[in-house]
Each structure stands twice: as structure tokens, then as C-alpha cells.
Design an enzyme around this catalytic site. Structure first.
Site, short mmCIF file in Angstrom:
data_model
loop_
_atom_site.label_atom_id
_atom_site.label_comp_id
_atom_site.label_asym_id
_atom_site.label_seq_id
_atom_site.Cartn_x
_atom_site.Cartn_y
_atom_site.Cartn_z
N SER A 116 0.86 -1.20 0.00
CA SER A 116 0.00 0.00 0.00
C SER A 116 0.89 1.23 0.00
O SER A 116 2.05 1.18 0.42
CB SER A 116 -0.86 -0.01 1.27
OG SER A 116 -1.43 1.25 1.52
N TYR A 129 -1.35 -0.66 10.57
CA TYR A 129 -1.67 -1.02 9.19
C TYR A 129 -0.50 -0.65 8.28
O TYR A 129 -0.01 -1.47 7.50
CB TYR A 129 -2.96 -0.33 8.71
CG TYR A 129 -3.25 -0.64 7.27
CD1 TYR A 129 -3.64 -1.92 6.88
CD2 TYR A 129 -3.07 0.32 6.27
CE1 TYR A 129 -3.87 -2.23 5.54
CE2 TYR A 129 -3.30 0.03 4.93
CZ TYR A 129 -3.70 -1.25 4.57
OH TYR A 129 -3.90 -1.56 3.24
#
Ligand code: NDP
Ligand code: 8X3
Length: 248
Positions: free
Chosen positions: A135, A148
Site C-alpha cells: 500500500s 496497518y
């Protein structure tokens, strides 16, 4: 016919990838906890082209039993797409849920590493490929992104490390690093808050699961001498903001 294992095919990027790879002539095995969604996808695409395996990626025994039960035609993987993953919560670290942190680490890191290790010898034998879903959160920190972002930074660096270890094997490894993609991601992150999800994506013209699926297929079908190491994508509407400064 080449065979891909795509984790997390019950929604979003993974589901779009299953459709894109089958349409391009690949055989696809996909996974997820929601069996009814897997069954519907396989019924739509045809059991000769797609197989669905229902298990939690954190459960190695269930995973291995499901993989072992695959029809012979579907057992020789040329490509692993480690897509299953999630974010939980946006609270700052000092008030975040430790349980949510552990779930993200167990899913995005431990399960990914475990499945990769399991398939690596066969992928080496077949000169296959691995594509990992990292990501933009791996590179750009944001408030509430704490663990995350940490898991996705692990995925990126693990992908690069695999490249080193797999030198000379012909196995290709890519870290795909998207920004905002409208999927169930935010619904999961907010534990079902549709309003929050709609607000985030509303008017932003975000990327779609299909955008990322087409990129995955492009990477997978490049000539075998060519490796994309990392690939960062964003919608045009998303870009960078400055640092924050806390003042007395
Ligand atoms: P979705 O929530 O739409 O899809 C996530 C998929 O992962 C589902 O198929 C889900 O299946 C599966 N999954 C999650 N946890 C588990 C588990 N414990 N066991 C088995 N399967 C699991 O999100 P996206 O499609 O957006 O996300 C796919 C990947 O892309 C993730 O790794 C995410 O971090 C990454 N990503 C997403 C971005 C975005 O903006 N959407 C941007 C950058 C990266 P099920 O619930 O049925 O088990
Ligand atoms: C998902 C993108 O920016 O919400 O990985 O972390 S972001």
C-alpha cells in the site's frame, strides 16, 4: 494453461482480479472466509476455470487441508497473489485496540509469510511469480495508520528481500502499492460504517478493484526476463500533504 492462487477473492481487488485472470485465460484458485461468495463466483465463472477455497488465512491447518483437496489440474501454481488483508481502526496508537493490531499483523504479515513459504519451493520449480499487495501506507505515514502502515511496509520490504533470495531462480516478485481504491476496505476498517465509507470515497473518483486487477494482470503477463519490483498507484485526485507541527 497457467494457474494463479489469488487470496481474498470474495470482494474488492481480489474479486476483480479473479475475473480479470479468468477472462485472460488463466486457471484461478481463490480464497476467503465467505464461502457463499466463493460459491457464487465459481458458479458464474465455471468450475473448470475457477475454484474457491473457504478458510481463514490465519488458520494454517484449514488452509493446508483446503489446498490439499484441490483437483489435480489446479494444484500447480505459476503465480501467487497475496491480496487478502485488512485495516482495522484509525485511532491514534496511544488509544488504539491491541486486539485490532494483532489481527492486522496476523492477517497481513504472518499469514502472508506462511503461505508464501509454503508455496515457494513449487514456485521455484515452475519459475513462477509472486505479487504482494502492499500500500502507499507502507511509504507515507498518516495519523491512525500506525500498525496497518507497518504491516504494509513489512510486505514491501519482504517482497524486496524475496527478490534477493530468489536470485537466479527465475521467480519474479512484485510489491503493488495502491492508494485509494473503493472496495469494502473502509467498511471493514470502520466495522461496517457505510456512511464513513461513502464519505471517504464520495466525489474523490477513487481507483476501482478493476483498475488494480488490470495492473496485476499486466505485471503477471510481462515477459519472463522483466521484473517490476515495486509499483505505486494513486487516483489523480489523491496526492501528498505536508508535515504537521504540534505547538505549545
Ligand atoms: P476488501 O475488504 O474488499 O477485500 C479484502 C479481502 O481479503 C476479502 O476477500 C476478504 O475475504 C479477505 N480477507 C481478509 N481477512 C481475511 C482472513 N482472515 N482470512 C481470509 N481472507 C481474508 O479490501 P480490498 O480489496 O481493498 O483489499 C485487498 C488488499 O489490498 C488488502 O491487502 C489491502 O490492504 C490492500 N490495499 C487496499 C487498498 C484500498 O484502498 N482498498 C489500497 C492499498 C492496498 P473474507 O472477508 O471473505 O474472508
Ligand atoms: C489502503 C490505502 O491510504 O487507506 O492501503 O492506507 S490507505
Amino acid at each position: 494453461m497457467r494457474t494463479a492462487l489469488i487470496t481474498g477473492g470474495t470482494s474488492g481487488i481480489g474479486e476483480a482480479a479473479v475475473r480479470a485472470f479468468v477472462a485472460a485465460g488463466w486457471r484461478v484458485v481463490t480464497t476467503g472466509r465467505r464461502k457463499e461468495r466463493l460459491d457464487a463466483l465459481v458458479a458464474e465463472l465455471g468450475a473448470d476455470k475457477a475454484q474457491g477455497l473457504a478458510f481463514d488465512v490465519r488458520d494454517e491447518a484449514a488452509r493446508d487441508a483446503a489446498l490439499d483437496a484441490l483437483p489435480a489440474d489446479f494444484r500447480q501454481f505459476d503465480l501467487l497473489i497475496n491480496n487478502a488483508g485488512l485495516a482495522l481502526g484509525t485511532a491514534p496508537a496511544q488509544s488504539a485496540s491491541l486486539d485490532q493490531w494483532k489481527t492486522m499483523i496476523d492477517t497481513n504479515v504472518t499469514a502472508l509469510v506462511s503461505l508464501t513459504r509454503k508455496l515457494l519451493p513449487a514456485l521455484v520449480e515452475r519459475k513462477g511469480a509472486i505479487i504482494n499487495l502492499s500500500s502507499v501506507a507502507a511509504t507515507y505515514p498518516y495519523t491512525g495508520g500506525n500498525v496497518y502502515g507497518g504491516t504494509k511496509a513489512f510486505v514491501r520490504q519482504f517482497s524486496l528481500g524475496l527478490r534477493s533470495d530468489l536470485s537466479g531462480t527465475g521467480v519474479r516478485v512484485t510489491s503493488i502499492e495502491p492508494g485509494m481504491v473503493e472496495t469494502e476496505f473502509t467498511l471493514v476498517r470502520t466495522e461496517g460504517n457505510q456512511e464513513a465509507s461513502d464519505k471517504l470515497y464520495g466525489g474523490a473518483n477513487p481507483m476501482t478493484g478493476e483498475d488494480i486487477a488490470n495492473t496485476l494482470l499486466w505485471v503477471a503477463e510481462l515477459p519472463p526476463h522483466l521484473n517490476i519490483n515495486t509499483l505505486e498507484l494513486m487516483p489523480v485526485s489523491q496526492s501528498f500533504a505536508g508535515f504537521q507541527v504540534a505547538r505549545n
